[in-house]
Every structure is written in structure tokens, then in C-alpha cells.
Design an enzyme around this catalytic site. Structure first.
Site, PDB file in Angstrom:
ATOM      1  N   ASP A  92       0.251  -1.040  -0.143  1.00 35.37           N
ATOM      2  CA  ASP A  92       0.026  -0.490   0.221  1.00 35.37           C
ATOM      3  C   ASP A  92       0.671   1.732  -0.163  1.00 35.37           C
ATOM      4  OD1 ASP A  92      -1.943   1.811   0.375  1.00 35.37           O
ATOM      5  OD2 ASP A  92      -2.702   1.084   2.563  1.00 35.37           O
ATOM      6  N   ASP A 271      -7.703  -7.474   0.738  1.00 35.42           N
ATOM      7  CA  ASP A 271      -6.954  -7.449   1.785  1.00 35.42           C
ATOM      8  C   ASP A 271      -8.127  -7.031   2.714  1.00 35.42           C
ATOM      9  OD1 ASP A 271      -5.697  -4.859   3.238  1.00 35.42           O
ATOM     10  OD2 ASP A 271      -6.549  -4.772   0.538  1.00 35.42           O
TER      11      ASP A 271
END
Length: 375
Positions: A92, A271
């Protein structure tokens, strides 16, 4: 990175595919355990491989940037060598974490100035230095820096935020194209579709992202407080525009029910911290529903945690796991985390099987009602 679309369900937009990266292949739909600081909390990599059957994990740019820091990661040769995980990694950009630091961050066109949650030191993230940071981390899939506005943002704020996210994306792509991987293997950059819960903004964002021709694309800014029906509506809007021959990643989602609904709408990658966070708090997911292992009802239940689950599930009884939680043993959190992750991976593998068999919609209808039930 390549993506091979393998099978599409005739009765829905559910599909299966194969992502190939420098560190291995990923069969989709896939759930990715969250390894925020380079580790999935309480779960050793051998368990991730042998029990959970994880194919890819996440790292977080914000946390890894602060600790252990870029000097250590660069000297180690990237996160794969630092932590010993030799399968794919996605990072991320850290945008969500930075923008969650309400009161200790300042947003501007240039980027985001923030103070570390660890020691209060001041830092700045820009599209350019986030790309540099993700190069140093060495993830197979890098995420672009975006602003994740609050789920209940008004239209004007959401529109301004999206405009800045799109300008940041152009800067991310420029920096990404100007730089090379540091460790001798290819890295991919995924843009992120924002736009809150506004159909026109989501559609504009999806078109803007699709035109970039990236290796894959992500959908961000959902599951942040909006009703689930709105989330599913936004997924439909976005996936109707994003290219079908590229993987689609829904960020930070969610419950097993959420995964099923999103898979039906054409999402490939997921996720969420929920399996491990809820596991540490004694909540177990299963096809029969959710179990609170602190409840007294399990005290004398000597059946396996999950007779159809991973080895640890089959060897551990509900009574023993209940005892471990009541006693405050760390092993309780470890077993519950492994169980939940293994269930999530089994769950998306089952979804893949039913898409291939052509009965995904019927299978979904047969299991979705049980998944959220408290047992």
C-alpha cells in the site's frame, strides 16, 4: 507482471485468473493477508505457506518507512530478503494511514506532511518520494499515492479530492517511469479509483485510471462507513469501466459476505486486517457462521475447531482454544489468526472452483446466509 483471464461465470461477472510476478504466481480470486510492518501478526511464514496457503502478502509503506526505515531495507536488499518471504508482496502507498492521522497531518497539492505516530517526528509524503520508497521496499505490486476521503464526504470535497488524487497519479506514473527497480526484478504500479459514493465521480475516476494502461487497478475508499449496498453499487460502476484483461483489487474489504458479493461483481484481489484482528479478539469465521471462543458454550466442546480446515484446525479442539483465551495465552491469538486466514484462503479457493464449475451463483446463494450468523 502478466494476468491471464481463465474463466468467466456465465451467470455473473465472477471470474478466475492467474497473475504471474517475479516471485511467483497468484491464482485469483485471492485474499492477501496483511503484513503491515513486514509480518502478519502472530503468524510465522511457514504457517502462512503450509497452513494458510497464502500466495501473496501485503506490506505498508507508511509503517515500513518509519520502522525499520529505508536505510535498513535498502541495505537488506528489499523486504523479500529482509523478512525471508519469497513469494509476491504488494505494498500500500501509505496514503490511507497518513490520512487517518487526523490532527497530525497537513494536506496540500504537493503531498502530505505528517507526524510519526511513533515519536512525533515530521515527515512528508509526495507522489515522487512514495514511488522511491516503494522501489526501496521492493514489492512486486506498488500502489499509487492517493487521498482516501472520509466515506461521508460531501460532493464538492469528494470532487476536489479526486482531482488531486488524479494529479498525484500522473506524478506517480512519471516518477515510476523515470526510475528502475533496485533488485533486478520487475515491479508493477496499480492506480487507485476513488470518488466516494458518487456514481459520476467513480465513473470518471475509473475511466481516468483505465486510460493509464497499468498492469492492474485498485478500488479504494470503500468499506469506510457507507452502507454495503452502496459499496456494491460503486463496485459495479467501476468494474463496468475498468479493463477486463487486468486484475481488479478491492482494498481493505472485508467480511466473507463482502468478498462473495465483490467476486460476483468481478473483483479479483482482496485484503483486510479483519481475519487477524478479529482472531486476536476470539472471533472465528466459518461456513457455519462466526464463533466467539470466549463464550462458555465451548468449554466442554471437544470437537475440532474446523474438521475441514487446516491441520491446526483439525488438531485443536474448541474447548482447548476457549481455555487458551480465558487464560490469556498468546497461543490462542496465534491459533485463531491462522484459522481465520486459512478459512479466508479456502473460501476464495472454493469460490474459484465454483466459478470454474459454472455454479458460482448457486453456491453463493447456498452459503451466504450462514456466514454472518452467530453460533
Amino acid at each position: 507482471m502478466t494476468f491471464e483471464l481463465q474463466c468467466t461465470d456465465k451467470a455473473s461477472d465472477a471470474r478466475t485468473g492467474l497473475i504471474t510476478t517475479a516471485h511467483g504466481q497468484i491464482k485469483t480470486p485471492i485474499f492477501m493477508p496483511v503484513g503491515t510492518v513486514g509480518t502478519v501478526k502472530g503468524v510465522h511464514f511457514s504457517e502462512l505457506v503450509n497452513q494458510v496457503k497464502a500466495q501473496i502478502i501485503l506490506g505498508n509503506t507508511y509503517h515500513l518507512y518509519l520502522r525499520p526505515g529505508l536505510e535498513v531495507l535498502r541495505a537488506a536488499g528489499g523486504l523479500h530478503r529482509f523478512n525471508g518471504w519469497n513469494r509476491p508482496i504488494l505494498t500500500d502507498s501509505g496514503g490511507f494511514q497518513v490520512f487517518s492521522l487526523t490532527g497530525i497531518r497537513k494536506l496540500s497539492e504537493e503531498g502530505c506532511e505528517f507526524r510519526s505516530h511513533i515519536d512525533g517526528s515530521k515527515h512528508v509524503f509526495t507522489p515522487e518520494n512514495v514511488m522511491d520508497t516503494e522501489r526501496i521496499i521492493g514489492a512486486d505490486i506498488m500502489m499509487a499515492l492517493d487521498e482516501c476521503p472520509p466515506g461521508k464526504s460531501d460532493y464538492e470535497y469528494a470532487k476536489r479530492s479526486l482531482g488531486m488524487t488524479q494529479r498525484w497519479l500522473d506524478r506517480c506514473i512519471k516518477r515510476f517511469n523515470e526510475t528502475e527497480p533496485l533488485y533486478g526484478y520487475h515491479q508493477s504500479l496499480f492506480p487507485i479509483v476513488q470518488g466516494c459514493t458518487y456514481r459520476d465521480l467513480r465513473a470518471d475516476a475509473a475511466k481516468f485510471v483505465a486510460d493509464k494502461g497499468a498492469d492492474g487497478n485498485a478500488i479504494g475508499g470503500l468499506a469506510v462507513g457507507e452502507p454495503t449496498e452502496i459499496m456494491y453499487e460503486m463496485i459495479e460502476v467501476v468494474n463496468g469501466i475498468l479493463p477486463k484483461d487486468k486484475p481488479r483489487y478491492l482494498m481493505g474489504v472485508g467480511t466473507p459476505q463482502n468478498l462473495l458479493e465483490a467476486i460476483e461483481r468481478g473483483v479479483d484481489m482482496f485484503d483486510c486486517v479483519m481475519p487477524t484482528r478479529n482472531g486476536r479478539n476470539a472471533m472465528l469465521f466459518s461456513y457455519e457462521g462466526t464463533m466467539n471462543m470466549r463464550n462458555k458454550k465451548w468449554e466442554m466442546d471437544f470437537s475440532p475447531v474446523d474438521a475441514n480446515g487446516c491441520e491446526i484446525d483439525r488438531l485443536t479442539t474448541k474447548a482447548y482454544l476457549h481455555h487458551l483465551f480465558k487464560a490469556g495465552e498468546l497461543l490462542a491469538m496465534q491459533i485463531a489468526s491462522i484459522h481465520n486466514l486459512a478459512f479466508y484462503l479456502r473460501f476464495v479457493t472454493d469460490a474459484r472452483m465454483h466459478i470454474e464449475q459454472g455454479d458460482f451463483v448457486q453456491w453463493k446463494a447456498s452459503v451466504i446466509g450462514q456466514l454472518g450468523r452467530r453460533i
